[in-house]
Design a protein around this motif. Sequence first.
Motif, mmCIF file in Angstrom:
data_model
loop_
_atom_site.group_PDB
_atom_site.id
_atom_site.type_symbol
_atom_site.label_atom_id
_atom_site.label_comp_id
_atom_site.label_asym_id
_atom_site.label_seq_id
_atom_site.Cartn_x
_atom_site.Cartn_y
_atom_site.Cartn_z
ATOM 1 N N GLU A 282 -13.451 -2.192 -14.526
ATOM 2 C CA GLU A 282 -12.140 -1.934 -13.670
ATOM 3 C C GLU A 282 -12.548 -0.631 -13.092
ATOM 4 O OE1 GLU A 282 -7.702 -2.617 -14.340
ATOM 5 O OE2 GLU A 282 -8.109 -0.570 -15.209
ATOM 6 N N VAL A 283 -12.591 -0.381 -11.965
ATOM 7 C CA VAL A 283 -13.222 0.963 -11.319
ATOM 8 C C VAL A 283 -12.086 1.762 -10.641
ATOM 9 C CG1 VAL A 283 -14.777 1.853 -9.675
ATOM 10 C CG2 VAL A 283 -15.551 -0.041 -11.037
ATOM 11 N N SER A 284 -11.983 2.959 -10.966
ATOM 12 C CA SER A 284 -11.235 3.876 -10.272
ATOM 13 C C SER A 284 -11.811 4.732 -9.373
ATOM 14 C CB SER A 284 -10.308 4.712 -11.192
ATOM 15 O OG SER A 284 -9.578 3.883 -12.161
ATOM 16 N N VAL A 285 -11.282 4.919 -8.128
ATOM 17 C CA VAL A 285 -12.010 5.688 -7.195
ATOM 18 C C VAL A 285 -11.155 6.928 -6.556
ATOM 19 C CG1 VAL A 285 -13.310 5.624 -4.675
ATOM 20 C CG2 VAL A 285 -13.379 3.564 -6.356
ATOM 21 N N ASP A 286 -11.740 8.187 -6.449
ATOM 22 C CA ASP A 286 -10.966 9.141 -5.852
ATOM 23 C C ASP A 286 -11.925 10.386 -5.597
ATOM 24 O OD1 ASP A 286 -8.818 10.681 -4.989
ATOM 25 O OD2 ASP A 286 -7.914 11.005 -7.030
ATOM 26 N N THR B 142 -13.308 7.131 4.329
ATOM 27 C CA THR B 142 -14.660 6.909 5.099
ATOM 28 C C THR B 142 -15.961 6.841 4.049
ATOM 29 O OG1 THR B 142 -14.948 9.308 5.693
ATOM 30 C CG2 THR B 142 -13.774 8.256 7.293
ATOM 31 N N MET B 143 -15.808 7.508 3.172
ATOM 32 C CA MET B 143 -17.049 7.411 2.040
ATOM 33 C C MET B 143 -16.798 6.237 1.061
ATOM 34 S SD MET B 143 -18.697 9.633 3.502
ATOM 35 C CE MET B 143 -20.180 9.393 2.235
ATOM 36 N N LYS C 183 -3.238 6.155 -2.287
ATOM 37 C CA LYS C 183 -2.839 5.932 -0.831
ATOM 38 C C LYS C 183 -3.774 6.429 0.143
ATOM 39 C CE LYS C 183 2.046 6.121 -1.641
ATOM 40 N NZ LYS C 183 3.528 6.747 -1.150
ATOM 41 N N GLY C 184 -4.819 7.404 -0.060
ATOM 42 C CA GLY C 184 -5.686 7.522 0.780
ATOM 43 C C GLY C 184 -6.865 6.718 1.078
ATOM 44 N N TYR C 185 -6.652 5.567 0.352
ATOM 45 C CA TYR C 185 -7.765 4.376 0.442
ATOM 46 C C TYR C 185 -7.136 3.483 0.930
ATOM 47 C CZ TYR C 185 -10.875 7.491 -2.020
ATOM 48 O OH TYR C 185 -11.682 8.350 -2.530
ATOM 49 N N SER C 186 -5.863 3.467 1.451
ATOM 50 C CA SER C 186 -5.064 2.414 2.112
ATOM 51 C C SER C 186 -5.502 2.311 3.421
ATOM 52 C CB SER C 186 -3.539 2.517 1.824
ATOM 53 O OG SER C 186 -2.935 1.530 2.519
ATOM 54 N N SER C 187 -6.470 1.311 3.753
ATOM 55 C CA SER C 187 -6.654 1.160 5.293
ATOM 56 C C SER C 187 -7.172 -0.325 5.494
ATOM 57 C CB SER C 187 -7.891 2.065 5.650
ATOM 58 O OG SER C 187 -9.136 1.664 5.187
ATOM 59 N N ARG C 188 -6.926 -0.712 6.778
ATOM 60 C CA ARG C 188 -7.213 -2.173 6.774
ATOM 61 C C ARG C 188 -8.666 -2.410 6.624
ATOM 62 N NH1 ARG C 188 -5.303 -4.686 12.450
ATOM 63 N NH2 ARG C 188 -3.337 -4.193 11.342
ATOM 64 N N ALA C 189 -9.698 -1.589 6.981
ATOM 65 C CA ALA C 189 -11.090 -1.771 6.649
ATOM 66 C C ALA C 189 -11.295 -1.775 5.306
ATOM 67 C CB ALA C 189 -11.913 -0.727 7.387
ATOM 68 N N PRO D 116 -1.671 1.443 -3.073
ATOM 69 C CA PRO D 116 -0.247 1.418 -2.712
ATOM 70 C C PRO D 116 -0.509 1.549 -1.177
ATOM 71 C CG PRO D 116 -0.969 3.628 -3.646
ATOM 72 C CD PRO D 116 -1.978 2.683 -4.223
ATOM 73 N N GLU D 117 0.536 1.125 -0.644
ATOM 74 C CA GLU D 117 0.473 0.712 0.907
ATOM 75 C C GLU D 117 1.321 2.330 1.326
ATOM 76 O OE1 GLU D 117 1.554 -2.275 4.417
ATOM 77 O OE2 GLU D 117 2.793 -1.958 2.835
ATOM 78 N N ARG D 118 0.897 2.915 2.371
ATOM 79 C CA ARG D 118 1.337 4.322 2.997
ATOM 80 C C ARG D 118 2.549 3.781 3.829
ATOM 81 N NH1 ARG D 118 -3.689 5.499 5.266
ATOM 82 N NH2 ARG D 118 -2.748 5.350 7.511
ATOM 83 N N ARG D 119 3.517 4.837 3.697
ATOM 84 C CA ARG D 119 4.966 4.776 4.615
ATOM 85 C C ARG D 119 4.733 4.375 5.943
ATOM 86 N NH1 ARG D 119 9.227 9.092 1.778
ATOM 87 N NH2 ARG D 119 9.039 8.371 -0.389
ATOM 88 N N ASP D 120 3.940 5.182 6.467
ATOM 89 C CA ASP D 120 3.785 4.690 8.103
ATOM 90 C C ASP D 120 3.176 3.225 8.123
ATOM 91 O OD1 ASP D 120 1.304 5.394 6.732
ATOM 92 O OD2 ASP D 120 0.517 5.934 8.757
ATOM 93 N N GLN D 121 2.406 2.682 7.171
ATOM 94 C CA GLN D 121 1.756 1.477 7.323
ATOM 95 C C GLN D 121 3.126 0.290 7.111
ATOM 96 O OE1 GLN D 121 -1.387 1.387 4.580
ATOM 97 N NE2 GLN D 121 -2.690 2.091 6.130
ATOM 98 N N GLN D 122 3.955 0.550 6.135
ATOM 99 C CA GLN D 122 4.910 0.011 5.741
ATOM 100 C C GLN D 122 5.789 -0.359 6.991
ATOM 101 O OE1 GLN D 122 6.741 1.388 2.320
ATOM 102 N NE2 GLN D 122 5.202 0.979 0.960
ATOM 103 N N ALA D 123 6.207 1.029 7.635
ATOM 104 C CA ALA D 123 6.989 0.997 8.696
ATOM 105 C C ALA D 123 6.625 0.247 9.998
ATOM 106 C CB ALA D 123 7.545 2.503 9.096
ATOM 107 N N ASN D 124 5.323 0.370 10.206
ATOM 108 C CA ASN D 124 4.644 -0.293 11.160
ATOM 109 C C ASN D 124 4.624 -1.770 11.010
ATOM 110 O OD1 ASN D 124 2.823 -0.690 13.593
ATOM 111 N ND2 ASN D 124 1.228 -1.014 12.302
ATOM 112 N N ARG D 125 4.228 -2.351 9.722
ATOM 113 C CA ARG D 125 4.416 -3.550 9.613
ATOM 114 C C ARG D 125 5.835 -4.135 9.636
ATOM 115 N NH1 ARG D 125 5.762 -5.527 4.800
ATOM 116 N NH2 ARG D 125 5.149 -3.612 3.785
ATOM 117 N N LEU D 126 6.893 -3.620 8.951
ATOM 118 C CA LEU D 126 8.172 -4.065 9.474
ATOM 119 C C LEU D 126 8.688 -4.140 10.784
ATOM 120 C CD1 LEU D 126 10.038 -2.102 6.444
ATOM 121 C CD2 LEU D 126 9.284 -4.751 6.436
#
Length: 293
Positions: free
Chosen positions: A94-98, A172-173, A202-208, A223-233
């Motif tokens: 189980e890998v954690s990235v930051d 990006t990395m 949340k810094g790694y919450s991107s579609r790519a 976790p999904e960022r709030r702006d992404q949640q609002a855009n999806r809704l």
Amino acid sequence: MRRHELTDEQWQVVEPLLPVSGAKGRPRVDDRRVINGMLFKAKTGVAWRDLPERYGPWKTVYNRFWRWSRTGTLSTLVATVRVIAEAIDELDREVSVDSSIVRAHQHAAGARRMTPRATQEEAGSCGEHSEPDDHAIGRSRGGPTTKIHLACDGHGRPLSVVLTGGNVNDCTMFIQVMAGIEFRRPGSGRPPTRPSRVLADKGYSSRAIRSYLRRRHIPATIPERRDQQANRLRRGRAGGRPPIFDRTAYKRRNIVERCFNRLKQFRAIATRFDKTALSYRGMIDLATLLLWL
């Protein structure tokens, strides 16, 4: 044995893995003495010239560190010790990235900018361990900084490290950090590279990033960022379903924070004094070596 030095048990593991020098001339300074000098430098952050006399001539310690960091000897040593540790320990995939920001000291400034020709010569002499053009120092709001992008296993031991300037975005990395993960075991064969799960903030919450993980069939807890949640809704049914998020698994993400805390107990890592990224990466390799030992 003194403080910050290898124990007898640790030296028994490291000694057979060191490169053998066939050079003739004056007697070679003992490798254990030299490595202990490197560890003292990494732990205390003192200047090379201020190394205690018990480690021998400071120039000898520095020259060997410079050579080992550029030929990949330190990175290979860490990888080999990791294989030994994984062979006797139940590996947690189980890998954690930051990432973490490190302030670059004024002593880290002054290295010449890498021209295309110099970069090519450096890459030719160092193999895959080449020096980046900007020496992994970027200027952000806090001044000159370096960012450590890191992935660790479930026990908080580094698996992959990438250095960039402090003004580089985390996401990006992500793929480059993941590309450095190997779960190598003793023996021949291609090592597994796919974690059982990836934990990130949340810094790694991107579609790519989510698409990349789905293509490799790697479960992710991001976790999904709030702006992404609002855009999806806002898009309604066209926005799709929210990504699966396991709150219980996400609580284990702080293992990477504890890994950074252990690395930054080394003063030469908590503050960057090295002018080149290869030298600073060598300091991280020394600290990683002790964590795996």
